[in-house]
Design a protein around this motif. Sequence first.
Motif, PDB file in Angstrom:
ATOM      1  N   ASP A 449      16.672  36.752  47.956  1.00 24.03           N
ATOM      2  CA  ASP A 449      16.987  35.522  48.684  1.00 24.03           C
ATOM      3  C   ASP A 449      18.254  35.673  49.516  1.00 24.03           C
ATOM      4  O   ASP A 449      19.205  36.337  49.127  1.00 24.03           O
ATOM      5  CB  ASP A 449      17.158  34.372  47.690  1.00 24.03           C
ATOM      6  CG  ASP A 449      17.363  33.049  48.402  1.00 24.03           C
ATOM      7  OD1 ASP A 449      16.542  32.712  49.268  1.00 24.03           O
ATOM      8  OD2 ASP A 449      18.347  32.365  48.106  1.00 24.03           O
ATOM      9  N   VAL A 450      18.225  35.016  50.677  1.00 22.40           N
ATOM     10  CA  VAL A 450      19.390  34.866  51.553  1.00 22.40           C
ATOM     11  C   VAL A 450      19.526  33.376  51.832  1.00 22.40           C
ATOM     12  O   VAL A 450      18.519  32.663  51.963  1.00 22.40           O
ATOM     13  CB  VAL A 450      19.211  35.666  52.861  1.00 22.40           C
ATOM     14  CG1 VAL A 450      20.353  35.384  53.819  1.00 22.40           C
ATOM     15  CG2 VAL A 450      19.138  37.148  52.574  1.00 22.40           C
ATOM     16  N   ASN A 451      20.739  32.903  51.888  1.00 21.05           N
ATOM     17  CA  ASN A 451      20.961  31.466  52.072  1.00 21.05           C
ATOM     18  C   ASN A 451      20.640  31.063  53.501  1.00 21.05           C
ATOM     19  O   ASN A 451      21.532  30.902  54.340  1.00 21.05           O
ATOM     20  CB  ASN A 451      22.410  31.113  51.721  1.00 21.05           C
ATOM     21  CG  ASN A 451      22.614  29.618  51.615  1.00 21.05           C
ATOM     22  OD1 ASN A 451      21.664  28.862  51.397  1.00 21.05           O
ATOM     23  ND2 ASN A 451      23.842  29.171  51.781  1.00 21.05           N
ATOM     24  N   ASP A 452      19.344  30.886  53.778  1.00 22.55           N
ATOM     25  CA  ASP A 452      18.898  30.522  55.118  1.00 22.55           C
ATOM     26  C   ASP A 452      18.274  29.139  55.166  1.00 22.55           C
ATOM     27  O   ASP A 452      17.679  28.769  56.186  1.00 22.55           O
ATOM     28  CB  ASP A 452      17.900  31.558  55.645  1.00 22.55           C
ATOM     29  CG  ASP A 452      16.703  31.728  54.723  1.00 22.55           C
ATOM     30  OD1 ASP A 452      16.774  31.245  53.579  1.00 22.55           O
ATOM     31  OD2 ASP A 452      15.714  32.349  55.149  1.00 22.55           O
ATOM     32  N   ASP A 483      16.491  22.436  47.811  1.00 21.94           N
ATOM     33  CA  ASP A 483      16.823  23.621  48.592  1.00 21.94           C
ATOM     34  C   ASP A 483      15.803  24.703  48.272  1.00 21.94           C
ATOM     35  O   ASP A 483      15.601  25.048  47.102  1.00 21.94           O
ATOM     36  CB  ASP A 483      18.240  24.118  48.263  1.00 21.94           C
ATOM     37  CG  ASP A 483      18.771  25.082  49.310  1.00 21.94           C
ATOM     38  OD1 ASP A 483      18.020  26.014  49.686  1.00 21.94           O
ATOM     39  OD2 ASP A 483      19.912  24.920  49.748  1.00 21.94           O
ATOM     40  N   ASP A 485      15.906  27.752  48.736  1.00 22.14           N
ATOM     41  CA  ASP A 485      16.460  29.035  48.306  1.00 22.14           C
ATOM     42  C   ASP A 485      16.491  29.103  46.783  1.00 22.14           C
ATOM     43  O   ASP A 485      16.169  28.134  46.082  1.00 22.14           O
ATOM     44  CB  ASP A 485      17.876  29.229  48.888  1.00 22.14           C
ATOM     45  CG  ASP A 485      17.853  29.351  50.401  1.00 22.14           C
ATOM     46  OD1 ASP A 485      16.921  30.000  50.906  1.00 22.14           O
ATOM     47  OD2 ASP A 485      18.742  28.804  51.062  1.00 22.14           O
ATOM     48  N   ASN A 489      22.095  30.016  45.846  1.00 21.65           N
ATOM     49  CA  ASN A 489      21.761  29.508  47.180  1.00 21.65           C
ATOM     50  C   ASN A 489      20.952  28.220  47.105  1.00 21.65           C
ATOM     51  O   ASN A 489      20.909  27.468  48.086  1.00 21.65           O
ATOM     52  CB  ASN A 489      20.988  30.559  47.962  1.00 21.65           C
ATOM     53  CG  ASN A 489      21.796  31.819  48.211  1.00 21.65           C
ATOM     54  OD1 ASN A 489      23.025  31.748  48.286  1.00 21.65           O
ATOM     55  ND2 ASN A 489      21.145  32.959  48.325  1.00 21.65           N
ATOM     56  N   ASP A 538      24.636  23.490  49.185  1.00 19.01           N
ATOM     57  CA  ASP A 538      24.203  24.519  48.240  1.00 19.01           C
ATOM     58  C   ASP A 538      25.378  25.428  47.892  1.00 19.01           C
ATOM     59  O   ASP A 538      26.485  25.278  48.406  1.00 19.01           O
ATOM     60  CB  ASP A 538      23.014  25.322  48.797  1.00 19.01           C
ATOM     61  CG  ASP A 538      23.324  25.976  50.145  1.00 19.01           C
ATOM     62  OD1 ASP A 538      24.511  26.273  50.392  1.00 19.01           O
ATOM     63  OD2 ASP A 538      22.394  26.195  50.941  1.00 19.01           O
ATOM     64  N   GLY A 540      25.512  28.727  48.365  1.00 23.13           N
ATOM     65  CA  GLY A 540      25.472  30.001  49.078  1.00 23.13           C
ATOM     66  C   GLY A 540      26.782  30.298  49.773  1.00 23.13           C
ATOM     67  O   GLY A 540      27.734  29.512  49.787  1.00 23.13           O
ATOM     68  N   ALA A 543      28.049  28.328  52.800  1.00 22.63           N
ATOM     69  CA  ALA A 543      27.265  27.217  52.255  1.00 22.63           C
ATOM     70  C   ALA A 543      26.586  26.452  53.388  1.00 22.63           C
ATOM     71  O   ALA A 543      27.080  26.393  54.511  1.00 22.63           O
ATOM     72  CB  ALA A 543      28.168  26.280  51.458  1.00 22.63           C
ATOM     73  N   ARG A 544      25.436  25.865  53.061  1.00 18.79           N
ATOM     74  CA  ARG A 544      24.712  25.006  53.992  1.00 18.79           C
ATOM     75  C   ARG A 544      24.635  23.604  53.393  1.00 18.79           C
ATOM     76  O   ARG A 544      24.582  23.466  52.170  1.00 18.79           O
ATOM     77  CB  ARG A 544      23.310  25.548  54.266  1.00 18.79           C
ATOM     78  CG  ARG A 544      23.312  26.867  55.044  1.00 18.79           C
ATOM     79  CD  ARG A 544      21.899  27.378  55.252  1.00 18.79           C
ATOM     80  NE  ARG A 544      21.866  28.577  56.079  1.00 18.79           N
ATOM     81  CZ  ARG A 544      21.705  28.574  57.390  1.00 18.79           C
ATOM     82  NH1 ARG A 544      21.537  27.414  58.020  1.00 18.79           N
ATOM     83  NH2 ARG A 544      21.696  29.690  58.080  1.00 18.79           N
TER      84      ARG A 544
END
Length: 834
Positions: A449-452, A483, A485, A489, A538, A540, A543-544
């Motif tokens: 996983d990548v925080n996208d 989320d 992710d 994340n 989140d 990550g 962060a988002r």
Amino acid sequence: MAGRQRQRQRQSRRRAAGRVLLPALLLGLCCRAAPERVRYAIPEELGRGSLVGPLARDLGLSPADLPARQLRLSAEKQYFGVSGETGNLYVSERLDREEMCGEAASCSVSFEALVQNPLNVFHVEVAIQDINDNAPRFLQDSFQLEINEFTSPGTRFYLGTAEDADVGSNSLQGYELEANGYFAVEVKESQDGSKFAELVLRRALDRESEQSLRLVLTALDGGEPPRSGTAQLCINVTDANDNPPVFAQDRYRASLREDAPPGSMVLNVSASDADAGTNARITYGFGKMPAKVLRKFVVDAESGTITLQEALDFEDTRAFSLAVEARDGGGLVAHCEVEVEVLDVNDNAPEVTLTSVSSPVPEDAPAGTVVALVKVRDRDSGENGQVSCELSGEAPLSIVASSGGSYKVVTASALDREQAPEHRVAVVARDRGSPALSSRAALVLEVSDVNDNAPVFEEAAYSAYVAENNAAGAPVLRVRARDADAGANGRVSYWLAGGSAGAAPYVSVEARSGAVYAQRSFDYEQCREFAVAVRAQDGGAPARSSTATVRVFVLDRNDNAPRVLWPAAGAGAGAGAGAGAAPAAAPFEVVPRSAEAGYLVAKVVAVDADAGRNAWLSYELVQAPEPALFRVGLHSGEVRTARAVSERDAAKQRLVAVVKDHGQPALSATATLHVVLAESLQEALPELSERAAGADSPAELQFYLVLALALLSALFLLSVALAVLARVRRAGPPAVLRCLGAQRFSVAGAAFPADFCEGTLPYSYNLCVAPGRAVAEGAWLPPPPPSLAAEELLGAEPCGKRSPTSSAGAGEPPADAEAPQVCKPAQSLPLRLS
């Protein structure tokens, strides 16, 4: 002597190793320019730990890069190893060229060198050079030959081939025969390059002079020093059989599919003999051949038919050379060669090996990232060994051919873990045979996983309805954001991120659950609605976050009683004002005595701070001297005359109206309205002046009332005491002693109860009278005027029974005066002091 020979062999091996290492080093230097393939050459039988070459340097890697790049080897059998510190390539297993490559002219070991970060593969080839470590060896220790004495000089006898596992100059080079007067040996070379010996008769034999010969046959190779092998020739001289068998062909050729079943006929050889009788009877058999060949084929002694007796394998042996003999009854032998070619059949499926898999791969990996290395091999030859490779399954991956039967699996497009956390494909290898054979290997690629993805609220805007007067800390609602992710994340936390002015102190949000709680009690009258912004973020890096609006609507509760605006609250406050402050003059309304029914007297104006049903007001007249004279509008609050005003109606009217709301429970307030019945203001002035003059009387009257009560009590007690004393003198025992006894008054009934009128006065007293005695009429004071009734002065109803429509009470005792009513604790006596 054997020790010296071993020493010479070791010196020869060192010289050979020296001659080979120099080209290997030169080859390693040249290989730097070709990073795709690195070649080395070493002699066989090097000891374990011997240096092959500086692999890391030839690949362009410095010693400092080795820990991060993780240089390692991928091979089916680890003949070599690489140093993790220096990157040099070393020998890790015994290298026997003859065991590894057999009779092949060249021998090499190919493998891949793998490096990480980034993943890459390099092809390495190490050529194994032959040394003279094998001596020629005959298949049998002795040869038995029977030669007729009439055999002509020049006749040749096939002696077979000696085996030498070495190749090149170290292989078999020739044969030597022990010195004798009859035979010589000659070296012949077959089409496959092997050298066999033929015994040549140089001089005619004479059985009578010499019946048998024993000679030593020696096979020599070309090594330095040369190696040799020997065999014993036992030659028996027989009587004459002057015609040997003759084959129809000196060399036969046949081909056979490798999938031919045992028992299949290869071919039929035939020979003829010009002799007659037993000398012409021919039997067939195989000459001196390797045991492996003898196990594969069998020849019928009578017919010469060669038959397959074991399954063939093209990948093991591609051709066989059979030596067939035809022997007559006299012992003469003829030889021919049968060459059997094995035809390849597509009987081997491709072999697929996953040499390296980079899993998991981050979902933001760019297209073209190498995720796996695949090695494919097919043991068949020709088109049967030509392999194509593809991927089976739906995945954003593709396979790219590399060199040496290797393939790279790379990403074909961007990855998305939220749509597919892993990809399962099959690497399918298929050859070009007919029918084609295929094999597959499963490849599982996990996507990390990548925080996208930012958190997404279930609703863009939330609404909550909370009744006012709630407890602090009460839950309002719960917001939830999801989320896509994973791990940190996808771990969402919440906090307030602003809102309408002054809204932040009203609520708080729990960071983990998203529950919104009230920080304090809400008041609908102060704030009917407010909005706050809740942010979800989140865990990550970076962060988002996203934001949702929470709008809170405060619901009204009936927590506010109606408030009377008119008449003003001071209208009825004069009676309750302290003695030291002058009360405000109460407003009044003048109603002409000529007013008819429906005349508008006044309007009670009230408001309620609540809303909805809680603010719907209704009006009701609860107290009036003449209830039938006035009425109030249920919803308008207008006070009107219910009938025409008459002369009998009192000049002053005090009206009390109740204002109620429609809440649950209902709350109310009272309004007091003073009405003066007069035709004009001048006519109402006396009433007003009397009222004004008596405005200050309640405080003074209260003082005088207390003083009067005290005097009255004293007089009454004195009278009672005198009466008791008189009665004691007449009746004998004092009555007071009976009062102090077990009973305070007679069981038959008393004129007064024990506790009499304990009300608003600052003291109380008890009476004890003899039964049957009544209070004289003089105990009651004359009634006060109606305008100054005691209830107006003290704000309480008088003791005893009264009509609800009576004015202030007449002050007269009721009809049943012989038993006055007991006063309630909060009531006072209807007394008037003049």
